[in-house]
Design a protein around this motif. Sequence first.
Motif, PDB file in Angstrom:
ATOM      1  N   ALA A  77       0.642  -1.133   0.067  1.00 28.67           N
ATOM      2  CA  ALA A  77      -0.133   0.131  -0.061  1.00 28.67           C
ATOM      3  C   ALA A  77       0.701   1.220   0.041  1.00 28.67           C
ATOM      4  O   ALA A  77       0.706   2.045  -0.659  1.00 28.67           O
ATOM      5  N   LEU A  78       1.966   1.207   0.929  1.00 24.53           N
ATOM      6  CA  LEU A  78       2.814   2.214   0.776  1.00 24.53           C
ATOM      7  C   LEU A  78       3.611   2.748  -0.684  1.00 24.53           C
ATOM      8  O   LEU A  78       3.891   3.747  -0.962  1.00 24.53           O
ATOM      9  N   PHE A  79       3.862   1.516  -1.293  1.00 30.12           N
ATOM     10  CA  PHE A  79       4.626   1.523  -2.734  1.00 30.12           C
ATOM     11  C   PHE A  79       3.426   2.341  -3.520  1.00 30.12           C
ATOM     12  O   PHE A  79       3.782   2.984  -4.435  1.00 30.12           O
ATOM     13  N   VAL A  80       2.316   1.443  -3.524  1.00 30.38           N
ATOM     14  CA  VAL A  80       1.165   1.907  -4.547  1.00 30.38           C
ATOM     15  C   VAL A  80       1.019   3.638  -4.135  1.00 30.38           C
ATOM     16  O   VAL A  80       0.875   4.384  -5.294  1.00 30.38           O
ATOM     17  N   TYR A  81       1.026   4.090  -3.340  1.00 30.18           N
ATOM     18  CA  TYR A  81       0.622   5.596  -3.017  1.00 30.18           C
ATOM     19  C   TYR A  81       2.014   6.263  -3.513  1.00 30.18           C
ATOM     20  O   TYR A  81       1.838   7.072  -4.165  1.00 30.18           O
ATOM     21  N   ALA A  82       3.275   5.866  -3.192  1.00 28.69           N
ATOM     22  CA  ALA A  82       4.539   6.443  -3.938  1.00 28.69           C
ATOM     23  C   ALA A  82       4.407   6.418  -5.412  1.00 28.69           C
ATOM     24  O   ALA A  82       4.698   7.103  -6.082  1.00 28.69           O
ATOM     25  N   PHE A  83       3.981   5.083  -5.950  1.00 28.71           N
ATOM     26  CA  PHE A  83       4.025   4.699  -7.375  1.00 28.71           C
ATOM     27  C   PHE A  83       3.135   5.750  -8.269  1.00 28.71           C
ATOM     28  O   PHE A  83       3.554   6.661  -8.998  1.00 28.71           O
ATOM     29  N   PHE A  84       1.902   6.117  -7.607  1.00 28.48           N
ATOM     30  CA  PHE A  84       1.130   6.832  -8.238  1.00 28.48           C
ATOM     31  C   PHE A  84       1.353   8.214  -7.966  1.00 28.48           C
ATOM     32  O   PHE A  84       0.733   9.335  -8.805  1.00 28.48           O
ATOM     33  N   PHE A 120     -12.835  11.090  -4.818  1.00 27.69           N
ATOM     34  CA  PHE A 120     -12.653   9.538  -4.597  1.00 27.69           C
ATOM     35  C   PHE A 120     -11.557   8.922  -5.356  1.00 27.69           C
ATOM     36  O   PHE A 120     -10.978   7.960  -4.731  1.00 27.69           O
ATOM     37  N   PHE A 121     -11.413   8.970  -6.580  1.00 25.81           N
ATOM     38  CA  PHE A 121     -10.330   8.613  -7.317  1.00 25.81           C
ATOM     39  C   PHE A 121      -9.010   9.206  -7.094  1.00 25.81           C
ATOM     40  O   PHE A 121      -8.296  10.243  -7.861  1.00 25.81           O
ATOM     41  N   TYR A 126      -6.799   5.030  -3.397  1.00 25.46           N
ATOM     42  CA  TYR A 126      -6.216   3.847  -3.888  1.00 25.46           C
ATOM     43  C   TYR A 126      -5.593   2.798  -2.966  1.00 25.46           C
ATOM     44  O   TYR A 126      -5.637   1.563  -2.989  1.00 25.46           O
ATOM     45  N   ALA A 127      -4.374   3.617  -2.434  1.00 27.96           N
ATOM     46  CA  ALA A 127      -3.725   2.743  -1.356  1.00 27.96           C
ATOM     47  C   ALA A 127      -4.307   2.362  -0.174  1.00 27.96           C
ATOM     48  O   ALA A 127      -3.946   1.136   0.256  1.00 27.96           O
ATOM     49  N   PHE A 132      -6.598  -2.510   2.549  1.00 28.38           N
ATOM     50  CA  PHE A 132      -7.569  -3.284   3.420  1.00 28.38           C
ATOM     51  C   PHE A 132      -7.953  -4.484   2.356  1.00 28.38           C
ATOM     52  O   PHE A 132      -8.161  -5.536   3.071  1.00 28.38           O
ATOM     53  N   GLY A 133      -7.819  -4.488   1.266  1.00 28.48           N
ATOM     54  CA  GLY A 133      -8.527  -5.561   0.509  1.00 28.48           C
ATOM     55  C   GLY A 133      -7.286  -6.463   0.811  1.00 28.48           C
ATOM     56  O   GLY A 133      -7.373  -7.903   0.658  1.00 28.48           O
ATOM     57  N   LEU A 134      -5.968  -6.358   0.698  1.00 29.93           N
ATOM     58  CA  LEU A 134      -4.949  -7.216   0.502  1.00 29.93           C
ATOM     59  C   LEU A 134      -4.819  -7.823   2.084  1.00 29.93           C
ATOM     60  O   LEU A 134      -4.539  -9.044   2.222  1.00 29.93           O
ATOM     61  N   LEU A 135      -5.142  -6.912   3.024  1.00 27.14           N
ATOM     62  CA  LEU A 135      -5.291  -7.236   4.368  1.00 27.14           C
ATOM     63  C   LEU A 135      -6.153  -8.547   4.703  1.00 27.14           C
ATOM     64  O   LEU A 135      -6.117  -9.418   5.330  1.00 27.14           O
TER      65      LEU A 135
END
Length: 159
Positions: A77-84, A120-121, A126-127, A132-135
């Motif tokens: 999730a931290l990576f996704v935030y930084a990625f986007f 929302f988007f 998204y992160a 929460f989905g992966l957890l």
Amino acid sequence: MRLSLIFIAFAIALRVGLFYADIDLEGFTFGFVLMGMLVFLAFISGHQLLGEEPNAPLPDLFRVGLRSTALFALLYALFVYAFFKLLNTAEFPMRINELVREAMATGQEETAVRARLESFFNPGKYAMLSFFGLLSLGAVNALFFAIIHHKFLRRFRAS
């Protein structure tokens, strides 16, 4: 713990590699890769614990699987935030513009639709949803494989 770091390094390298190779991932495509990694991570975590402690109880098997998958979910999730935020900054504005065009074709006002979509988007939401989905998926997999290891697979291990 080290296993989670290996899995997250692979997931990050794969995601960044696909981005730089200019391979567009439609929809939830990479999500299926992440789900497979979580399944494998939960299984291997329990397997390793049984290798160290052949008589590990069910709660310990669940705990080790949950710890591994939760760490994976947090780091991803931290990576996704930084990625986007840093690498793929055009993804969210592009998707929002497509959705705004579709909404305007149905007669909705652009400013209201754009404001709703932008709230929302965004990378933060998204992160958060990814975490929460992966957890949740990791917890289900950890419980499932803890039961499988405890009830069935322990019998097939050499003593």
